[in-house]
Write an enzyme that holds these catalytic residues in place. Structure first.
Site, PDB file in Angstrom:
ATOM      1  N   LYS A 177       0.819  -1.213   0.000  1.00  0.00           N
ATOM      2  CA  LYS A 177       0.000   0.000   0.000  1.00  0.00           C
ATOM      3  C   LYS A 177       0.854   1.266   0.000  1.00  0.00           C
ATOM      4  O   LYS A 177       1.893   1.315   0.666  1.00  0.00           O
ATOM      5  CB  LYS A 177      -0.889   0.022   1.251  1.00  0.00           C
ATOM      6  CG  LYS A 177      -1.916  -1.087   1.271  1.00  0.00           C
ATOM      7  CD  LYS A 177      -3.091  -0.775   0.368  1.00  0.00           C
ATOM      8  CE  LYS A 177      -4.044  -1.938   0.276  1.00  0.00           C
ATOM      9  NZ  LYS A 177      -5.195  -1.680  -0.580  1.00  0.00           N
ATOM     10  N   ASP A 206      -0.585  -0.483  -4.548  1.00  0.00           N
ATOM     11  CA  ASP A 206      -1.979  -0.030  -4.546  1.00  0.00           C
ATOM     12  C   ASP A 206      -2.073   1.343  -3.886  1.00  0.00           C
ATOM     13  O   ASP A 206      -1.708   1.496  -2.720  1.00  0.00           O
ATOM     14  CB  ASP A 206      -2.820  -1.054  -3.768  1.00  0.00           C
ATOM     15  CG  ASP A 206      -4.308  -0.788  -3.889  1.00  0.00           C
ATOM     16  OD1 ASP A 206      -4.696   0.209  -4.528  1.00  0.00           O
ATOM     17  OD2 ASP A 206      -5.091  -1.593  -3.341  1.00  0.00           O
ATOM     18  N   GLU A 232      -1.881   0.457  -8.850  1.00  0.00           N
ATOM     19  CA  GLU A 232      -3.331   0.240  -8.775  1.00  0.00           C
ATOM     20  C   GLU A 232      -4.047   1.488  -8.267  1.00  0.00           C
ATOM     21  O   GLU A 232      -3.602   2.114  -7.312  1.00  0.00           O
ATOM     22  CB  GLU A 232      -3.573  -0.945  -7.836  1.00  0.00           C
ATOM     23  CG  GLU A 232      -5.027  -1.293  -7.611  1.00  0.00           C
ATOM     24  CD  GLU A 232      -5.163  -2.605  -6.822  1.00  0.00           C
ATOM     25  OE1 GLU A 232      -4.351  -3.531  -7.043  1.00  0.00           O
ATOM     26  OE2 GLU A 232      -6.068  -2.703  -5.984  1.00  0.00           O
ATOM     27  N   GLU A 258     -11.733  -1.946  -9.196  1.00  0.00           N
ATOM     28  CA  GLU A 258     -12.413  -2.617  -8.081  1.00  0.00           C
ATOM     29  C   GLU A 258     -13.650  -1.832  -7.649  1.00  0.00           C
ATOM     30  O   GLU A 258     -14.569  -2.404  -7.074  1.00  0.00           O
ATOM     31  CB  GLU A 258     -11.461  -2.829  -6.897  1.00  0.00           C
ATOM     32  CG  GLU A 258     -11.074  -1.557  -6.177  1.00  0.00           C
ATOM     33  CD  GLU A 258     -10.121  -1.823  -5.018  1.00  0.00           C
ATOM     34  OE1 GLU A 258      -8.974  -2.208  -5.289  1.00  0.00           O
ATOM     35  OE2 GLU A 258     -10.519  -1.644  -3.858  1.00  0.00           O
ATOM     36  N   ASP A 281     -14.391  -6.741  -9.186  1.00  0.00           N
ATOM     37  CA  ASP A 281     -14.693  -7.611  -8.050  1.00  0.00           C
ATOM     38  C   ASP A 281     -16.026  -8.274  -8.368  1.00  0.00           C
ATOM     39  O   ASP A 281     -17.046  -7.589  -8.508  1.00  0.00           O
ATOM     40  CB  ASP A 281     -14.766  -6.797  -6.750  1.00  0.00           C
ATOM     41  CG  ASP A 281     -14.851  -7.713  -5.534  1.00  0.00           C
ATOM     42  OD1 ASP A 281     -15.692  -8.639  -5.541  1.00  0.00           O
ATOM     43  OD2 ASP A 281     -14.070  -7.525  -4.586  1.00  0.00           O
ATOM     44  N   HIS A 308     -10.467  -8.538  -8.446  1.00  0.00           N
ATOM     45  CA  HIS A 308     -10.244  -8.097  -7.067  1.00  0.00           C
ATOM     46  C   HIS A 308     -10.938  -9.112  -6.145  1.00  0.00           C
ATOM     47  O   HIS A 308     -12.035  -9.566  -6.467  1.00  0.00           O
ATOM     48  CB  HIS A 308     -10.872  -6.709  -6.913  1.00  0.00           C
ATOM     49  CG  HIS A 308     -10.756  -6.113  -5.559  1.00  0.00           C
ATOM     50  ND1 HIS A 308     -11.789  -6.113  -4.661  1.00  0.00           N
ATOM     51  CD2 HIS A 308      -9.729  -5.478  -4.957  1.00  0.00           C
ATOM     52  CE1 HIS A 308     -11.397  -5.493  -3.561  1.00  0.00           C
ATOM     53  NE2 HIS A 308     -10.153  -5.095  -3.708  1.00  0.00           N
ATOM     54  N   GLU A 345      -5.765 -12.579  -5.751  1.00  0.00           N
ATOM     55  CA  GLU A 345      -5.372 -11.766  -4.598  1.00  0.00           C
ATOM     56  C   GLU A 345      -5.598 -12.555  -3.311  1.00  0.00           C
ATOM     57  O   GLU A 345      -6.678 -13.100  -3.089  1.00  0.00           O
ATOM     58  CB  GLU A 345      -6.221 -10.489  -4.591  1.00  0.00           C
ATOM     59  CG  GLU A 345      -6.005  -9.621  -3.378  1.00  0.00           C
ATOM     60  CD  GLU A 345      -6.496  -8.196  -3.588  1.00  0.00           C
ATOM     61  OE1 GLU A 345      -7.385  -7.986  -4.431  1.00  0.00           O
ATOM     62  OE2 GLU A 345      -5.970  -7.302  -2.902  1.00  0.00           O
TER      63      GLU A 345
END
Ligand code: CA
Length: 391
Positions: A177, A206, A232, A258, A281, A308, A345
């Site tokens: 992250k 991300d 991302e 996502e 997702d 996702h 993931e």
């Protein structure tokens, strides 16, 4: 063959995370939430679906109970695409994105589970066949932890150790992250992780849409320097021009989607040249029915599709079933993860809704998740665990 839907039940599950809570660039995650739907037919076949993991699950529950379930009672689950269009047409004027699509997603997944069970085939067989029996996984971790995430020296040291631990556990791919700290400080976090895992581990980053386009480019240049494979959600999902600006300026692949809904949402992202990797997702974007359309559209544009995955064991089994059926794209005799072989993931934060809820946990071997082989989604729910976490 005819089946008839008899009963539709919803369950809200909630687990407070306490000390195990974590932060993205957007917020703290003090709990895990999930909305499960169970649909049962007159013939005694039932299916599970999931939706509404992003926000509060209560609105999704209300939408299923009050708006969509009355359309479905007495109908045939084998007509799952017919029912998808009826649900969408019924709610289009007020529900093109968000809660209503999440509710449709949950129902659609449960209908696929029922269809598979009724025909004694897996969901991947229903889609078109199993391309792979196990799916390469990537670890999602290295969040901002505790209250000391602003202490850069401490956080850099801990992150390096956390990333190295994932590699020891057998992960070759890792997603981390950024976006909560100033660009230069977050760049130091990325650098520490790269130095701790070495050059052979694939790293993705991300941003959780924490930048404007110009700042995203500044961060992207650091990510290119550290050999990061994709960036991302660099900008907010509504900012298609920003996405395109970032993608034009940088060489690193741009991922997103996502927080995008239905084929129409992905049409805009892809036609506008916003992304190299689409991340629908399945529990959010319209279920397995809509996912097939998004996949076909993305592959026609040469865009990779990496779903996702966030939620309970049902969401995870759904993503696994869909991933097992994605063709290698573009085809090669030696598929490489992410390059042309899909990956799943595997969030490494505490998640009992994924790890405890299924009667038989999903198994992992050689850094890959084994696709459940039973009919439908190939998994079932442990009622004791369901009741333990039910609100
Ligand atoms: Ca994300």
């Amino acid at each position: 063959m005819y089946l008839k839907i008899k009963k539709i039940e919803t369950y809200i599950l909630r687990v407070p995370l306490g000390e195990k809570r974590f932060f993205s660039s957007q917020c703290a995650f003090p709990e895990r939430n999930s909305l499960l739907v169970r649909i049962e037919t007159e013939e005694g076949i039932y299916g599970w679906g999931e939706g509404g993991q992003y926000g509060p699950p209560e609105p999704v529950k209300a939408c299923i109970e009050h708006v969509l379930a009355p359309l479905l009672i007495g109908r045939d689950p084998l007509d799952k695409a017919v029912l998808w269009h009826e649900m969408y047409n019924h709610t289009r004027d007020f529900g093109q994105k968000g809660t209503y699509i999440e509710a449709i997603s949950a129902i659609d997944i449960a209908l696929w589970d029922i269809c598979g069970k009724a025909l004694h085939v897996s969901v991947s067989q229903l889609i078109g066949g199993c391309q792979r029996k196990a799916v390469e996984m990537y670890a999602t971790g290295c969040y901002y932890r505790g209250e000391h995430y602003l202490d850069l020296d401490r956080t850099v040291k801990e992150l390096g150790e956390e990333a190295a631990e994932y590699v020891r556990q057998g992960f070759h791919l890792l997603k981390i992250k950024v976006g909560l700290l100033p660009v230069e400080e977050d760049a130091k976090r990325v650098q520490a992780i790269r130095e701790n895992v070495g050059p052979d581990v694939d790293i993705f980053v991300d941003c959780n849409h924490s930048y404007n386009a110009n700042t995203a480019v500044r961060m992207g240049r650091y990510l290119e320097e550290y050999g990061i494979l994709f960036m991302e959600e660099p900008v907010v999902p509504e900012d298609l021009e920003g996405y395109r600006f970032v993608r034009d300026k940088l060489d690193i692949a741009i991922a997103g989607g996502e927080a995008e809904y239905t084929l129409n949402g992905f049409r805009h992202l892809i036609e506008n040249g916003c992304i190299d990797i689409a991340q629908p997702d399945i529990c959010v974007t319209g279920g397995l029915t809509e996912f097939q359309r998004i996949l076909a559209f993305a592959q026609a544009y040469g865009v990779q599709v990496i779903p996702h995955a966030w939620g309970s064991g049902i969401a995870f089994a759904t993503a696994l079933s869909a991933l097992s059926a994605i063709p290698v794209n573009p085809h090669t005799a030696n598929p490489v993860p992410l390059q042309n072989e899909p990956v799943i993931e595997y969030d490494r934060n505490f998640n009992p809704l994924r790890d405890e809820l299924l009667t038989e946990p999903v198994s992992i071997a050689d850094g890959k998740v084994v696709v459940p082989q039973g009919s439908g989604l190939g998994v079932d729910i442990d009622r004791t665990v369901l009741e333990k976490y039910m609100v």
